[in-house]
Design a protein around this motif. Structure first.
Motif, mmCIF file in Angstrom:
data_model
loop_
_atom_site.group_PDB
_atom_site.id
_atom_site.type_symbol
_atom_site.label_atom_id
_atom_site.label_comp_id
_atom_site.label_asym_id
_atom_site.label_seq_id
_atom_site.Cartn_x
_atom_site.Cartn_y
_atom_site.Cartn_z
ATOM 1 N N LYS A 199 29.286 -6.826 -13.797
ATOM 2 C CA LYS A 199 28.138 -7.132 -15.538
ATOM 3 C C LYS A 199 26.417 -7.625 -15.009
ATOM 4 O O LYS A 199 25.476 -7.077 -15.749
ATOM 5 C CB LYS A 199 28.231 -8.305 -16.163
ATOM 6 N N ASN A 200 25.935 -7.329 -13.645
ATOM 7 C CA ASN A 200 24.776 -7.159 -13.734
ATOM 8 C C ASN A 200 24.383 -5.985 -12.829
ATOM 9 O O ASN A 200 22.804 -5.527 -13.068
ATOM 10 C CB ASN A 200 24.189 -8.488 -13.029
ATOM 11 N N ILE A 201 24.786 -5.239 -11.988
ATOM 12 C CA ILE A 201 24.810 -4.071 -11.213
ATOM 13 C C ILE A 201 26.575 -3.030 -11.181
ATOM 14 O O ILE A 201 27.126 -2.949 -11.662
ATOM 15 C CB ILE A 201 24.865 -4.609 -9.756
ATOM 16 N N ASP A 202 25.345 -2.007 -11.338
ATOM 17 C CA ASP A 202 25.868 -1.145 -11.482
ATOM 18 C C ASP A 202 26.992 -0.061 -10.242
ATOM 19 O O ASP A 202 28.168 0.737 -10.858
ATOM 20 C CB ASP A 202 25.571 0.419 -11.561
ATOM 21 N N ASN A 203 26.707 -0.012 -9.337
ATOM 22 C CA ASN A 203 27.359 0.172 -7.950
ATOM 23 C C ASN A 203 27.741 -1.252 -7.203
ATOM 24 O O ASN A 203 27.392 -1.431 -6.562
ATOM 25 C CB ASN A 203 26.404 1.002 -7.135
ATOM 26 N N VAL A 204 29.436 -1.111 -7.954
ATOM 27 C CA VAL A 204 29.713 -2.642 -7.282
ATOM 28 C C VAL A 204 31.245 -1.371 -6.410
ATOM 29 O O VAL A 204 31.911 -1.056 -7.009
ATOM 30 C CB VAL A 204 30.657 -3.237 -8.124
ATOM 31 N N TYR A 205 31.392 -1.340 -5.134
ATOM 32 C CA TYR A 205 31.944 -1.443 -4.165
ATOM 33 C C TYR A 205 33.210 -2.276 -3.477
ATOM 34 O O TYR A 205 33.235 -3.424 -2.876
ATOM 35 C CB TYR A 205 31.966 -0.186 -3.664
ATOM 36 N N LEU A 206 34.751 -2.209 -4.406
ATOM 37 C CA LEU A 206 35.870 -2.541 -3.304
ATOM 38 C C LEU A 206 36.543 -2.579 -2.252
ATOM 39 O O LEU A 206 36.958 -1.843 -2.270
ATOM 40 C CB LEU A 206 36.516 -3.911 -5.062
ATOM 41 N N LEU A 207 36.282 -2.821 -1.444
ATOM 42 C CA LEU A 207 36.379 -2.629 0.378
ATOM 43 C C LEU A 207 37.932 -3.531 0.433
ATOM 44 O O LEU A 207 37.923 -4.587 0.907
ATOM 45 C CB LEU A 207 35.322 -2.017 1.066
ATOM 46 N N ALA A 208 38.598 -2.362 0.297
ATOM 47 C CA ALA A 208 40.061 -2.990 0.810
ATOM 48 C C ALA A 208 40.837 -1.926 1.970
ATOM 49 O O ALA A 208 40.726 -1.497 2.261
ATOM 50 C CB ALA A 208 41.259 -3.009 -0.206
ATOM 51 N N ARG A 209 42.086 -2.477 2.574
ATOM 52 C CA ARG A 209 42.721 -2.053 3.504
ATOM 53 C C ARG A 209 43.999 -1.099 3.453
ATOM 54 O O ARG A 209 44.186 -0.804 4.307
ATOM 55 C CB ARG A 209 43.164 -3.066 4.687
ATOM 56 N N ASP A 210 44.100 -2.006 1.648
ATOM 57 C CA ASP A 210 45.689 -1.432 1.105
ATOM 58 C C ASP A 210 44.990 -0.297 0.422
ATOM 59 O O ASP A 210 44.574 -0.287 -0.278
ATOM 60 C CB ASP A 210 46.186 -2.481 1.129
ATOM 61 N N GLU A 211 45.872 0.605 0.406
ATOM 62 C CA GLU A 211 45.616 1.933 -0.154
ATOM 63 C C GLU A 211 46.342 2.324 -1.916
ATOM 64 O O GLU A 211 45.868 1.765 -2.254
ATOM 65 C CB GLU A 211 46.469 3.269 0.574
ATOM 66 N N LYS A 212 47.432 0.755 -1.824
ATOM 67 C CA LYS A 212 47.818 0.380 -3.508
ATOM 68 C C LYS A 212 47.182 0.051 -3.751
ATOM 69 O O LYS A 212 47.017 0.276 -4.769
ATOM 70 C CB LYS A 212 49.447 -0.085 -3.011
ATOM 71 N N VAL A 213 46.278 -0.721 -3.048
ATOM 72 C CA VAL A 213 45.025 -1.508 -3.885
ATOM 73 C C VAL A 213 44.244 -0.821 -4.301
ATOM 74 O O VAL A 213 43.788 -1.050 -5.662
ATOM 75 C CB VAL A 213 45.096 -2.794 -3.054
ATOM 76 N N ILE A 214 43.679 -0.046 -3.456
ATOM 77 C CA ILE A 214 42.833 0.694 -4.099
ATOM 78 C C ILE A 214 43.316 1.774 -5.095
ATOM 79 O O ILE A 214 42.758 1.874 -5.573
ATOM 80 C CB ILE A 214 42.177 1.619 -2.490
#
Ligand SMILES: NC(=O)C1=CN([C@@H]2O[C@H](COP(=O)(O)OP(=O)(O)OC[C@H]3O[C@@H](n4cnc5c(N)ncnc54)[C@H](O)[C@@H]3O)[C@@H](O)[C@H]2O)C=CC1
Ligand SMILES: O=C(CO)COP(=O)(O)O
Length: 321
Positions: free
Chosen positions: A22-37
């Motif tokens: 809501k406050n930032i344009d570039n938010v990267y959620l880093l995961a290990r599981d390709e299905k979640v990505i």
């Protein structure tokens, strides 16, 4: 342009990503599981942890080993405490100039180090902070009003508040970063205690009598560690009550199961931080008289005999009353 990464796309990492977006344009959620990505990037949904919740399209998912961390201004950590050090070691990036925020409510064993210490050791960053409070992830992500304690040095407090600000987030602050972490570590152990005891409780008087004893004991530990002033913050009183009394809590649920002579499967992958923390807290408080903590410790070590442990605990209560 500000860029933030979150390591760990589980319940809490995904919820904090939604708030940050809501406050930032570039938010990267880093995961290990390709299905979640894939689910986050294609469907804008983390169907494993928050099914049915539409994620902001500004949230992009990527592999934990991707280069996004390198040019992130802030990095939030939302993985189980037991995995943190190995995850930090597996990252190729140099992170000494990063601002890093732990959302983790656990402690390393047997080193007895809180997560901000582990992060400092593994990154050489001097700007390592934490957030904590009564913050169930499923409520945070749906915008339920939630209090958050920001554990950070003064010069960074407003900056961190501006990342998570929203009409549903109320913040308080402390420069006592390790104290804020310890509140979150301890409340999980006392939530297990309330779960175990609730299995035996016959009335409201009884329940709140035991809750008071849990409160006193947790407070005694915080005082002994020099963190007593934090008890009236969101990370203290708020999170203690939320976790000790709400069945949604995994730690309280573990206690309820033990109180009813059920056990968590050894194969379970559910994040229950108290399982690791109990040994560390016991070691850190070995010189103190803490019957509730002892009950949790004994029950987790010897769950078959939960009734005996409760009887022993009640005996101590009557002796000391
Ligand atoms: N769920 C909640 O309501 C809240 C959780 N927290 C804290 O956040 C921390 C994380 O908890 P949750 O998000 O609930 O757990 P979770 O089990 O929902 O998610 C943990 C995430 O970490 C990832 N992970 C685990 N080991 C990994 C490894 N070796 N490499 C890469 N990724 C790995 C998992 O794949 C998963 O995505 C805990 O310390 C918890 O106490 C704090 C406040 C609220
Ligand atoms: O920390 C939490 C809420 O503030 C979540 O508690 P549990 O890990 O017991 O589910």
């Amino acid at each position: 342009m500000m860029k933030v990464s979150i390591i760990g796309a589980g319940s809490f990492g995904t919820a904090i990503a939604q708030i940050l977006s809501k406050n930032i344009d570039n938010v990267y959620l880093l995961a290990r599981d390709e299905k979640v990505i894939e689910s986050i990037n294609r469907e804008h949904e983390n169907s494993r942890y928050h099914p049915g919740i539409k994620l902001d399209e500004k949230i992009k998912a990527a592999n934990i080993k991707s280069s996004h961390i390198i040019d992130s201004d802030y990095i939030f950590l939302a993985v189980p405490s037991g995995s943190l050090r190995s995850i930090m070691r597996s990252l190729d990036s140099r992170l000494e100039d990063k601002k890093i925020i732990s959302c983790i409510k656990g402690i390393e064993y047997p080193s007895l180090k809180p997560m901000t210490t582990v992060i400092q050791e593994e990154t050489d960053s001097e700007t390592v902070f934490c957030i904590s409070g009564p913050n169930f992830a499923d409520e945070l992500i749906r915008g339920v009003t939630s209090g958050v304690t920001i554990g950070a040095s003064k010069e960074y407090q407003d900056d961190i508040a501006s990342l998570i600000k929203s009409q549903n987030i109320v913040v308080d602050y402390s420069e006592n970063i390790k104290g804020v972490e310890f509140c979150g570590i301890l409340k999980n152990v006392y939530a297990v205690a309330m779960g175990i005891l609730d299995g035996q409780i016959t009335g409201e008087n009884h329940k709140y009598t035991l809750l008071t004893l849990c409160f006193k004991e947790m407070r005694k530990i915080l005082d002994e560690m020099g963190y007593g002033e934090l008890f009236d913050k969101f990370c203290g009183f708020g999170d203690f009550l939320l976790t000790a009394l709400t069945d949604k809590s995994r730690n309280r649920t573990l206690g309820l199961m033990l109180g009813k002579k059920m056990q968590l499967s050894k194969k379970s992958t559910i994040t229950v931080e108290s399982l690791r923390s109990i040994k560390a807290i016991k070691a850190l408080t070995s010189k103190m008289n803490l019957p509730v903590l002892e009950l949790v410790y004994e029950t987790l070590n010897d769950p078959q005999n939960v009734n005996l442990h409760i009887e022993h605990f009640q005996g101590i209560l009557h002796e000391t009353a």
